[in-house]
Design an enzyme around this catalytic site. Structure first.
Site, PDB file in Angstrom:
ATOM      1  N   ASP A 253      26.229  13.874  -0.189  1.00 25.09           N
ATOM      2  CA  ASP A 253      26.920  13.209   0.917  1.00 25.09           C
ATOM      3  C   ASP A 253      25.954  12.404   1.786  1.00 25.09           C
ATOM      4  O   ASP A 253      24.769  12.743   1.905  1.00 25.09           O
ATOM      5  CB  ASP A 253      27.633  14.247   1.796  1.00 25.09           C
TER       6      ASP A 253
ATOM      7  N   ARG B 102      32.629  12.873   8.091  1.00 25.57           N
ATOM      8  CA  ARG B 102      31.718  13.319   9.158  1.00 25.57           C
ATOM      9  C   ARG B 102      31.063  12.085   9.754  1.00 25.57           C
ATOM     10  O   ARG B 102      30.075  11.569   9.236  1.00 25.57           O
ATOM     11  CB  ARG B 102      30.679  14.295   8.606  1.00 25.57           C
TER      12      ARG B 102
ATOM     13  N   GLU C 265      27.153  17.373  -5.004  1.00 25.68           N
ATOM     14  CA  GLU C 265      27.240  18.744  -4.509  1.00 25.68           C
ATOM     15  C   GLU C 265      28.313  19.576  -5.195  1.00 25.68           C
ATOM     16  O   GLU C 265      28.137  20.765  -5.433  1.00 25.68           O
ATOM     17  CB  GLU C 265      27.530  18.787  -2.993  1.00 25.68           C
TER      18      GLU C 265
ATOM     19  N   GLU D  77      22.531  16.715   5.953  1.00 22.67           N
ATOM     20  CA  GLU D  77      22.596  17.812   4.987  1.00 22.67           C
ATOM     21  C   GLU D  77      22.526  17.270   3.560  1.00 22.67           C
ATOM     22  O   GLU D  77      21.843  17.832   2.702  1.00 22.67           O
ATOM     23  CB  GLU D  77      23.890  18.615   5.185  1.00 22.67           C
TER      24      GLU D  77
ATOM     25  N   TYR E 155      34.268   8.855   4.196  1.00 21.81           N
ATOM     26  CA  TYR E 155      33.515  10.053   4.562  1.00 21.81           C
ATOM     27  C   TYR E 155      33.965  10.585   5.913  1.00 21.81           C
ATOM     28  O   TYR E 155      34.148   9.822   6.867  1.00 21.81           O
ATOM     29  CB  TYR E 155      32.020   9.745   4.581  1.00 21.81           C
TER      30      TYR E 155
ATOM     31  N   ASP F 139      24.717  12.111   4.783  1.00 24.66           N
ATOM     32  CA  ASP F 139      24.371  12.618   6.107  1.00 24.66           C
ATOM     33  C   ASP F 139      23.095  13.450   5.985  1.00 24.66           C
ATOM     34  O   ASP F 139      22.473  13.519   4.922  1.00 24.66           O
ATOM     35  CB  ASP F 139      25.516  13.438   6.705  1.00 24.66           C
TER      36      ASP F 139
ATOM     37  N   HIS G 297      28.022   5.374   9.108  1.00 27.10           N
ATOM     38  CA  HIS G 297      29.269   5.473   8.354  1.00 27.10           C
ATOM     39  C   HIS G 297      30.408   4.810   9.113  1.00 27.10           C
ATOM     40  O   HIS G 297      30.381   4.695  10.334  1.00 27.10           O
ATOM     41  CB  HIS G 297      29.634   6.939   8.110  1.00 27.10           C
TER      42      HIS G 297
END
Length: 809
Positions: free
Chosen positions: A82, A302, A9, A86, A300, A84, A346
């Site tokens: 990432d 989140r 990203e 998104e 990570y 997740d 995670h």
């Protein structure tokens, strides 16, 4: 041999990963999402199974073209966004855009930390895109689009143009508004406590609180009752009835999950949730640490899981035994249980290498990055240490029919507290601190005590406190609203929409926020219900787990939403147009008045407008009478009395649209004002500073003033002279033939931009900060610098025809 293409990203993440993969890989950044629903229309075909219409995000065409060209030359494409929803969606959109008949194989690589071993391990065992994760993200995006694009126009029509509604943000606003109503409805009650100051055979003198009367809990409602109990207790001898000492253990808390990190950063560091996540993103994506280069310092950020990898547990246990010794190391590693419903994909948030202590990393980090890294490191290390041990002593003392009690704790072994102490809400923290401060003498059962004095003290019950960022995130988490990746966004959105304002660290709903919340909750009772919103989050989790079809989840939601929408279109109160009728009479013409919503809140307006323009303020009593919003004002700061430096009249505390300030009581003859600032609980004023520099328009002295957006320099002869000196960057205007220079300017909403000092003769403007550095490609006299969401500074050419762009180290 063609290289493999890796897409992440952000440039910062690309830089860190690139050094781990070697020359056979080319790493590029997508700069976040590359496709989204269109802004101009709904973009969702409800009749055809909620089919979305995705388009390239404006401004991303060049990035997409660059990635397509790179993919065409590559032997394989590794999608490494990432781990997740998104991130999975970004990878899916990239594959949709880049895939062609000539396209090589696509791989999905996932890693929880950006370290050499984690990255290389992910590339050795690549997988495919998780369709269920993509569908969960898509369902959330469509849900939010359906609500935003179909409810917001209704608010424009009935309340105020330009405002909007959000599916989850409205529920968060509802919590704040309902808490405000609790505070407004709260009736304080008086109560009294009685404290005895006592002396035993050995020091120190200590205090004991009256706890029981004739064996029952005692409530003292007023002073008369307190005086009566004091008189009765004073006449009796004070004797130790019992002494109880027991060992109390305080256990460490788990390593951070996202919500707990945000809460603790608010309490201990005074960071907003948004700032915390921005700093954590930098620590995760990679920080330059000398010869090692860019290294991801934390896992990570989140996550809602407290799970820790076994290799990390072994490492931290070895560190604790080596640095702190055997007494601080439990016999076995501690495994914490994650909350019910947690996604266990995670690990918890932890340092990627416990050996990288905060002190050893300090020189490589910014001040705020260091504070957050230290907090994460300490919490992780402490989570694997032994409990703290206290001796807690309770002394019960009789005085006739009365029982007094004193409790004190003495720390015998600090355990995990050698590294970390968890922050708490104010009341709990205060009670625990008092217990630790209280030192008790050595006494035995039957000992007589000498009474120094009995002190009755008046108290009043307090309303529930307004939410701050920590307690609001905690409430959202407990009620199942939002997920780790959304908390910071929720808090930002409700503030940016002017639905709430944060004063002295607490959330106050604005009048607009209360109006919007009331209308939406009344007319969309299903959709903006707290329990229903939490259930929708659970359904999105079920979509992610493959247990529920994303279209079924949307269909169930839309049936309720469509019914509410039709009802709201017929019955929602029209505050903007018709207003709310009242029994109040206009003082000018005697006609009835109605409640309207204006720029500064609700007010009473004559129904005879425009023939009669009579208006009046809406009092709290009238607001209650007609069932409309009346937000509470934050408490006024206590500022020492002072006189106006210009005319000598007294200064008074006033509340404006953007907070409290001091204003001269001689207004409008004297317009002197001072900004009020509160630091460490003490309110002070910031005076204007007179400069020797003269105003170029009228010759008066310039003065440094303090406005809504900070300091600025203006003429002291205001309002006769309205000259304002612009802050200059010292860079000549790049427009050909212009003799001006670039200055800092503000929009009406306070957003910073840059323009020419010769405006309106020269129209040069830029949102991003100009830098006095020529473009190496086309020769433009300046470059522009922007900071990406990931925190990486990027310089680029303002010439649209030039493609020059450089990510700063």
């Amino acid at each position: 041999m063609p290289k493999s293409l890796v897409i992440v990203e952000s440039p910062a993440k690309a830089k860190t990963i690139n050094k781990y993969l070697g020359p056979d890989y080319s790493v590029k950044a997508s700069m976040g999402h590359v496709r989204d629903l269109p802004k101009k229309d709904l973009g969702v075909n409800i009749e055809k199974g909620f089919k979305p219409s995705y388009i390239p995000i404006p401004g991303k065409k060049e990035v997409i073209a660059e990635l397509k060209a790179a993919a065409a030359k590559s032997s394989a494409v590794y999608l490494a966004a990432d781990p997740d929803r998104e991130g999975e969606a970004i990878c899916w959109h990239l594959q949709e855009l880049l895939e062609s008949k000539k396209t090589q194989k696509f791989h999905r690589v996932v890693f929880n930390e950006i370290t050499r071993d984690a990255v290389r391990g992910a590339f050795e065992h690549p997988g495919q895109i998780d369709v269920h994760l993509v569908e969960a993200q898509q369902a959330r995006r469509i849900l939010d689009r359906l609500v935003g694009y179909q409810v917001s126009p209704l608010l424009w029509d009935r309340v105020k143009r330009g405002i909007s509604a959000g599916r989850v943000q409205t529920v968060a606003l509802r919590l704040i508004v309902e808490r405000e109503r609790e505070i407004q409805a709260f009736k304080k009650q008086e109560y009294w406590t009685i404290t005895a100051s006592l002396e035993a055979k050995t020091p120190p003198v200590f205090e004991a609180r009256l706890a029981k009367f004739q064996g029952k809990d005692l409530e003292i409602p007023d002073q008369a009752s307190a005086d009566r109990h004091v008189a009765a207790a004073q006449a009796a001898p004070f004797v130790v009835e019992s002494v109880t000492t027991r060992e109390k253990r305080k256990y460490p808390v788990p390593p951070f999950i996202t919500s707990k990190l945000q809460q603790e950063a608010v309490r201990k560091l005074r960071f907003s949730a948004k700032k915390t996540m921005m700093l954590a993103q930098r620590l995760y994506e990679g920080v330059e640490i000398g010869e090692e280069g860019a290294v991801g310092l934390i896992t990570y950020m989140r996550t809602d899981s407290t799970r820790v990898a076994e290799v990390a547990l072994s490492s931290v246990r070895e560190y604790i035994g080596k640095i702190f010794g055997a007494p601080y190391l439990p016999e076995a590693a501690i495994h914490y249980k994650s909350k019910k419903g947690a996604q266990d994909a995670h690990e918890a948030i932890r340092p990627t290498a416990v050996e990288r202590t905060p002190d050893s990393m300090k020189r490589f980090l910014g001040a705020d990055e260091f504070k957050l890294y230290k907090l994460i490191w300490q919490r992780f290390v402490a989570s694997q240490m032994t409990p703290a041990v206290f001796d807690q002593t309770t002394i019960d003392i009789t005085a006739g029919d009365y029982l007094f009690r004193a409790t004190g704790s003495v720390e015998k072994f600090n355990g995990f507290r050698a590294v970390y102490e968890e922050g708490k809400d104010e009341k709990v923290e205060m009670e625990e601190d008092e217990e630790l401060k209280l030192r008790l003498p050595t006494v035995a059962q039957g000992d007589a005590l000498r009474l120094h004095k009995l002190t009755p003290e008046q108290h009043f019950t307090e309303p529930p406190p307004r939410y701050n960022e920590a307690t609001l995130v905690k409430a959202l988490e407990e009620k199942g609203i939002g997920r780790p990746s959304t908390y910071a966004s929720i808090l930002s959105v409700i503030q940016n929409r002017d639905y709430v304002e944060k004063l002295q660290g607490r959330f106050f709903p604005s009048e607009l926020g209360m109006v919007v919340s009331d209308l939406l909750v009344k007319n969309f009772s299903d959709i903006f219900d707290v329990a229903y919103t939490a259930r929708m989050e659970e359904e999105l989790d079920e979509v992610e787990d493959g247990k529920l079809s994303w279209t079924d989840a949307l269909d169930e939601f839309y049936k309720k939403f469509k019914k509410d929408l039709r009802l709201a279109e017929r019955e929602m109160t029209d505050i903007k147009g018709e207003g709310i009728p009242t029994e109040e009479k206009c003082e000018k013409c005697g006609r009835p008045m109605k409640i309207r919503l204006g720029r500064n809140g609700q007010f009473l307006a004559c129904t005879g407008y425009p023939e009669c323009d009579g208006t009046s303020d809406l009092t709290p009593e009238q607001a209650a009478k007609y069932g409309v919003s009346a937000p509470s004002a934050p408490p006024a700061p206590d500022v020492p009395e002072q006189a106006c430096e210009k005319c000598g009249r007294p200064m008074a505390v006033k509340r404006g649209r953007f907070g409290y300030f001091l204003a001269c009581t001689g207004y409008p003859e004297c317009r002197n004002t001072k900004k009020i600032v509160t630091k460490e609980g003490v309110a002070t004023t910031v005076a204007d500073t007179l400069l020797e520099e003269k105003c170029p328009q009228c010759g008066s002295n310039l003065v440094v003033k303090h406005g809504r957006y900070g300091e600025f320099t203006a003429c002291s002869n205001y309002p006769a002279c309205k000259y304002v000196k612009r802050q200059t960057l010292g860079i000549p205007c790049p427009e050909k033939g212009c003799t001006g220079e670039i200055v800092v300017r503000k929009t009406k909403r306070g957003k910073t931009f840059y323009g020419c000092s010769r405006y309106p003769d020269c129209k040069f403007t830029a949102w991003d900060k100009p830098v006095a550095e020529p473009c190496p490609t086309c020769g433009s006299p300046i470059l522009l610098e922007k900071i990406s969401k990931q925190g990486a500074p990027t310089r680029y050419c303002p010439n649209e025809a030039c493609k020059y762009q450089h990510v700063m180290a």
